[in-house]
Write a protein that holds these residues in place. Structure first.
Motif, PDB file in Angstrom:
ATOM      1  N   SER A 107      21.377  51.868  76.535  1.00 56.89           N
ATOM      2  CA  SER A 107      21.100  52.236  77.928  1.00 56.89           C
ATOM      3  C   SER A 107      20.103  51.290  78.592  1.00 56.89           C
ATOM      4  N   GLY A 108      19.541  50.357  77.811  1.00 57.03           N
ATOM      5  CA  GLY A 108      18.573  49.412  78.348  1.00 57.03           C
ATOM      6  C   GLY A 108      17.131  49.837  78.192  1.00 57.03           C
ATOM      7  N   LYS A 109      16.915  50.966  77.526  1.00 58.29           N
ATOM      8  CA  LYS A 109      15.553  51.469  77.309  1.00 58.29           C
ATOM      9  C   LYS A 109      14.877  50.675  76.191  1.00 58.29           C
ATOM     10  N   ASP A 110      13.636  50.248  76.444  1.00 57.17           N
ATOM     11  CA  ASP A 110      12.856  49.525  75.437  1.00 57.17           C
ATOM     12  C   ASP A 110      12.352  50.465  74.359  1.00 57.17           C
ATOM     13  N   LEU A 111      12.251  49.922  73.150  1.00 55.49           N
ATOM     14  CA  LEU A 111      11.673  50.659  72.035  1.00 55.49           C
ATOM     15  C   LEU A 111      10.748  49.720  71.280  1.00 55.49           C
ATOM     16  N   ASN A 112       9.558  50.184  70.959  1.00 57.08           N
ATOM     17  CA  ASN A 112       8.582  49.431  70.175  1.00 57.08           C
ATOM     18  C   ASN A 112       8.443  50.091  68.819  1.00 57.08           C
ATOM     19  N   VAL A 113       8.423  49.275  67.758  1.00 58.29           N
ATOM     20  CA  VAL A 113       8.322  49.787  66.393  1.00 58.29           C
ATOM     21  C   VAL A 113       7.338  48.938  65.599  1.00 58.29           C
ATOM     22  N   VAL A 114       6.953  49.444  64.442  1.00 60.08           N
ATOM     23  CA  VAL A 114       6.030  48.730  63.558  1.00 60.08           C
ATOM     24  C   VAL A 114       6.647  48.634  62.170  1.00 60.08           C
ATOM     25  N   GLY A 115       6.576  47.438  61.592  1.00 61.09           N
ATOM     26  CA  GLY A 115       7.008  47.213  60.222  1.00 61.09           C
ATOM     27  C   GLY A 115       5.827  46.724  59.399  1.00 61.09           C
ATOM     28  N   ARG A 116       5.751  47.136  58.156  1.00 57.13           N
ATOM     29  CA  ARG A 116       4.650  46.751  57.272  1.00 57.13           C
ATOM     30  C   ARG A 116       5.220  46.183  55.982  1.00 57.13           C
ATOM     31  N   GLY A 117       4.457  45.254  55.368  1.00 58.58           N
ATOM     32  CA  GLY A 117       4.932  44.674  54.126  1.00 58.58           C
ATOM     33  C   GLY A 117       3.848  43.917  53.396  1.00 58.58           C
ATOM     34  N   GLU A 118       4.193  43.471  52.194  1.00 54.86           N
ATOM     35  CA  GLU A 118       3.261  42.685  51.381  1.00 54.86           C
ATOM     36  C   GLU A 118       3.316  41.207  51.752  1.00 54.86           C
ATOM     37  N   SER A 119       4.272  40.829  52.586  1.00 59.95           N
ATOM     38  CA  SER A 119       4.355  39.468  53.126  1.00 59.95           C
ATOM     39  C   SER A 119       4.741  39.605  54.596  1.00 59.95           C
ATOM     40  N   GLN A 120       4.530  38.529  55.370  1.00 60.20           N
ATOM     41  CA  GLN A 120       4.896  38.602  56.781  1.00 60.20           C
ATOM     42  C   GLN A 120       6.406  38.732  56.939  1.00 60.20           C
ATOM     43  N   ALA A 121       7.164  38.061  56.094  1.00 65.90           N
ATOM     44  CA  ALA A 121       8.626  38.154  56.150  1.00 65.90           C
ATOM     45  C   ALA A 121       9.086  39.592  55.879  1.00 65.90           C
ATOM     46  N   GLU A 122       8.432  40.253  54.929  1.00 67.11           N
ATOM     47  CA  GLU A 122       8.776  41.642  54.612  1.00 67.11           C
ATOM     48  C   GLU A 122       8.445  42.565  55.790  1.00 67.11           C
ATOM     49  N   ALA A 123       7.309  42.349  56.437  1.00 65.66           N
ATOM     50  CA  ALA A 123       6.919  43.160  57.598  1.00 65.66           C
ATOM     51  C   ALA A 123       7.887  42.927  58.759  1.00 65.66           C
ATOM     52  N   ASP A 124       8.261  41.662  58.998  1.00 67.62           N
ATOM     53  CA  ASP A 124       9.225  41.346  60.054  1.00 67.62           C
ATOM     54  C   ASP A 124      10.559  42.052  59.799  1.00 67.62           C
ATOM     55  N   ALA A 125      11.038  41.985  58.558  1.00 65.79           N
ATOM     56  CA  ALA A 125      12.306  42.619  58.199  1.00 65.79           C
ATOM     57  C   ALA A 125      12.221  44.142  58.373  1.00 65.79           C
ATOM     58  N   ALA A 126      11.075  44.722  58.004  1.00 66.83           N
ATOM     59  CA  ALA A 126      10.900  46.171  58.155  1.00 66.83           C
ATOM     60  C   ALA A 126      10.934  46.574  59.629  1.00 66.83           C
ATOM     61  N   ALA A 127      10.322  45.769  60.494  1.00 64.69           N
ATOM     62  CA  ALA A 127      10.350  46.065  61.933  1.00 64.69           C
ATOM     63  C   ALA A 127      11.779  45.976  62.459  1.00 64.69           C
TER      64      ALA A 127
END
Length: 156
Positions: A107-127
């Motif tokens: 519908s075009g609505k924005d959504l903000n989420v948070v990802g966490r991880g033991e590496s930045q790549a893991e946190a990015d993937a989680a987000a």
């Protein structure tokens, strides 16, 4: 009569002392917080974060509650639009990498989420996984990346 009340009084005293011993421990948690502000219509107006950039014992190290307060204060100070509501999107007391992602649903609505991880790549993937789970599959991007020291970081 006093003899019958002793077990209750002793039990109450024991719980009180136990609480006093644990109360300081709850203030030791630290880490980060992500705050988001919304206008009167419920549309987000700003997203920001606070992270402990130094290990436990440093002046920059904040408790989890302190990180929440700093993130909300920063959001109110930096936001171009006045937020009628500011909430904490996510917070943690653990050391680790964090990614704040944003996407749009069908519908075009924005959504903000948070990802966490033991590496930045893991946190990015989680987000990105969180965005996908929430059907915010359009215009996905990482808007913030950071590392935060938590309660398990030890003295500097």
């Amino acid at each position: 009569m006093i003899r019958d009340q002793w077990p209750v009084t002793r039990l109450t005293t024991t719980f009180f002392l136990f609480f006093l011993l644990l109360a300081p421990i709850s203030t030791l948690f630290a880490g980060d917080a992500v705050a988001i502000g919304y206008n009167k219509e419920g549309v987000w107006t700003g997203v920001t974060y606070y992270a402990s950039s130094k290990p436990k014992g440093d002046k920059d190290y904040k408790t989890e509650n302190g990180a929440r307060e700093e993130a909300m204060r920063d959001l109110r100070k930096r936001s171009s639009y006045a937020a009628s509501t500011v909430t904490i999107l996510s917070s943690s007391d653990s050391t680790g990498f964090v990614a704040v992602g944003r996407g749009k649903d069908k519908s075009g609505k924005d959504l903000n989420v948070v990802g966490r991880g033991e590496s930045q790549a893991e946190a990015d993937a989680a987000a990105m996984d969180e965005l996908k789970k929430s059907d915010a599959t359009q215009e996905q991007k990482i808007v913030y990346r950071y590392f935060s020291y938590g309660n398990d970081s030890g003295p500097s």
